[in-house]
Design an enzyme around this catalytic site. Structure first.
Site, PDB file in Angstrom:
ATOM      1  N   SER A 158       7.809  39.453  15.337  1.00  0.00           N
ATOM      2  CA  SER A 158       9.258  39.288  15.184  1.00  0.00           C
ATOM      3  C   SER A 158       9.678  37.830  15.177  1.00  0.00           C
ATOM      4  CB  SER A 158       9.995  40.033  16.307  1.00  0.00           C
ATOM      5  OG  SER A 158       9.560  39.592  17.585  1.00  0.00           O
ATOM      6  N   ASP A 403      16.507  37.885  27.339  1.00  0.00           N
ATOM      7  CA  ASP A 403      15.406  37.709  26.389  1.00  0.00           C
ATOM      8  C   ASP A 403      15.090  36.217  26.290  1.00  0.00           C
ATOM      9  OD1 ASP A 403      13.701  37.457  24.248  1.00  0.00           O
ATOM     10  OD2 ASP A 403      14.881  38.671  22.872  1.00  0.00           O
ATOM     11  N   HIS A 406      12.567  35.482  22.264  1.00  0.00           N
ATOM     12  CA  HIS A 406      13.144  35.246  20.945  1.00  0.00           C
ATOM     13  C   HIS A 406      14.190  34.140  21.014  1.00  0.00           C
ATOM     14  CE1 HIS A 406      11.587  39.423  20.676  1.00  0.00           C
ATOM     15  NE2 HIS A 406      11.187  38.982  19.494  1.00  0.00           N
TER      16      HIS A 406
END
Length: 428
Positions: A158, A403, A406
């Site tokens: 990702s 998070d 990311h």
């Protein structure tokens, strides 16, 4: 805010949120007619001397080295001489974005900070300024011209998908609507620029080798099994691509051991054995390297490998003992050479040991050290979980929901980010 707040006259600094750094390496090569063949350490970045000057000591902080408008002995960008890894993040409030998460239709909502309610905006205004050189301005039309008639593909997890989205957003706004299209797939997505007969693609392969968790994803890392001796299922999508950019790291960091097997998945867990993660990683990378060496035509295809993107889950790494992961961080780490526990040097050395034995030249896009400073650039609590934005209750619990892997999507720089490629000059 003082001299660090303004872009000095005559300087062209790199303005970029950390996750987007690595995509610029490819464009850098478009501005050079050849790839230099240099072997460098991916841990020790020795700054090239400015022309006619003595190299500076690395023992200083960013704050100890303020920008002075009247002095700028940096030279024009040269990928063979400029060490982009040596530099500093400098605040510049006057930056104008090439795109934002509100203007580009191709960004993943999960990492669109403004849409998701992040209240501050200073993270948009930090620029990377190399010590050695000045960076040329970014021109999306020039970038498109350089990939005319070519396929550019990002391969990996990702984080690599973010790179693909960002590259698309860098150039798509100069393309007429009837000359562009996007096809989204579960594993393979393609942005086509008809006017230039070019495609910018993403292929999902988080381990590069095959696994039982490629699609659909298995949430429990303990149930994932890697087929460490095969990339064939994925590699058929890589054939014939002109520019290949790979990454794989974060998915490997789920525990000290990985379930690995040779041959078929038919026997499931009974046919696998647990290997130390660095051992499984090395076997998998050798499988990938063997495919590259046996398949790639170096007259047609360039191969890149993006080094690990740091995680910032331990605030003690930057001396914030009262911090909660990367939550509420609004400025980069200012200490030169900062290195946190989220970057595993042992895993990084595995990549280097495999690549240095390959026949096909592989260009390292080394974003690790530059990214280490950007504790402020993560999605934190302004993200999605299961396709839904975090609730207020979840946002109030950053220890569980922040998070710190990311990164936020943001605007691209007003300067051409050719720098990165001197961070990862040709490794062979």
């Amino acid at each position: 805010m003082g001299s660090l707040m303004k872009s000095p006259r005559g300087r062209l600094p790199l303005s970029i949120v950390t996750v987007l750094l690595c995509i610029f390496a490819f464009i850098a090569l478009f501005y050079t007619e050849r790839i230099s063949s240099l072997s460098i350490s991916i841990f020790k970045f020795k700054s090239c001397s400015k022309k006619g000057t003595i190299p500076k000591s690395d023992e200083r902080t960013i704050e100890d080295d303020p920008v002075k408008e009247e002095i700028d002995d940096r030279f024009e960008f040269d990928p063979n001489e400029c060490s982009v890894a040596h530099g500093k993040w400098v605040f510049n409030s006057s930056l104008k974005p090439l795109y934002t998460d509100r203007t580009c239709p191709y960004l993943d909502r999960q990492f669109s900070c403004a849409k998701n309610g992040r209240p501050d905006s200073d993270y948009r205004h930090w620029e990377w300024q190399p010590d050695d050189c000045m960076l040329p301005k970014f021109n999306p039309k020039v970038a498109l011209q350089k990939i005319r008639g070519k396929r550019l593909m990002f391969v990996g997890d990702s984080l690599q998908r973010n790179q693909w989205e960002s590259f698309v957003c860098l150039v798509e706004f100069v393309v007429p609507k009837d000359q562009k299209s996007m096809r989204m797939g579960r594993s393979h997505s393609v942005f086509q620029v008809k006017e230039y007969n070019a495609t910018i693609e993403f292929y999902w392969a988080p381990f590069l080798v095959e696994s039982n968790s490629d699609n659909p994803i298995i949430g429990d890392p303990k149930k994932r099994i890697l087929k460490v001796d095969s990339v064939s299922k994925h590699a058929k999508f890589w054939e014939g691509v002109d520019i290949l950019a790979f990454n794989t790291y974060v998915w490997w960091m789920s525990g000290p051991k990985m379930k690995s097997l040779w041959g078929s998945f038919a026997n499931g867990e009974e046919g696998s054995e647990e290997l130390e993660t660095p051992v499984a990683y090395k076997i998998a990378l050798k499988t990938w390297a063997n495919w590259i060496d046996s398949t790639i035509d170096t007259n047609k295809t360039r191969v890149f490998f993006t080094t690990m993107s740091p995680t910032h889950t331990r605030s003690e790494d930057w001396n914030r003992k009262d911090g909660i992961r990367c939550y509420n961080e609004t400025k980069p780490v200012m200490k030169k050479g900062h290195w946190g526990t989220g970057s595993n040097k042992k895993m990084m050395s595995v990549v280097a040991s495999v690549v240095e034995k390959m026949k096909v030249p592989v260009t390292f896009i080394n974003i690790t050290q530059i990214s280490e400073y950007r504790i402020d650039g993560h999605a934190s609590v302004y993200n999605e979980l299961g396709g839904k934005l975090l609730t207020e209750e979840q946002r109030a619990d950053p220890a569980h929901y922040a998070d710190c892997i990311h990164w936020y999507e943001k605007q691209k720089p007003r300067v051409f980010p050719s720098s990165l490629l001197s961070v990862g000059k040709e490794l062979h």
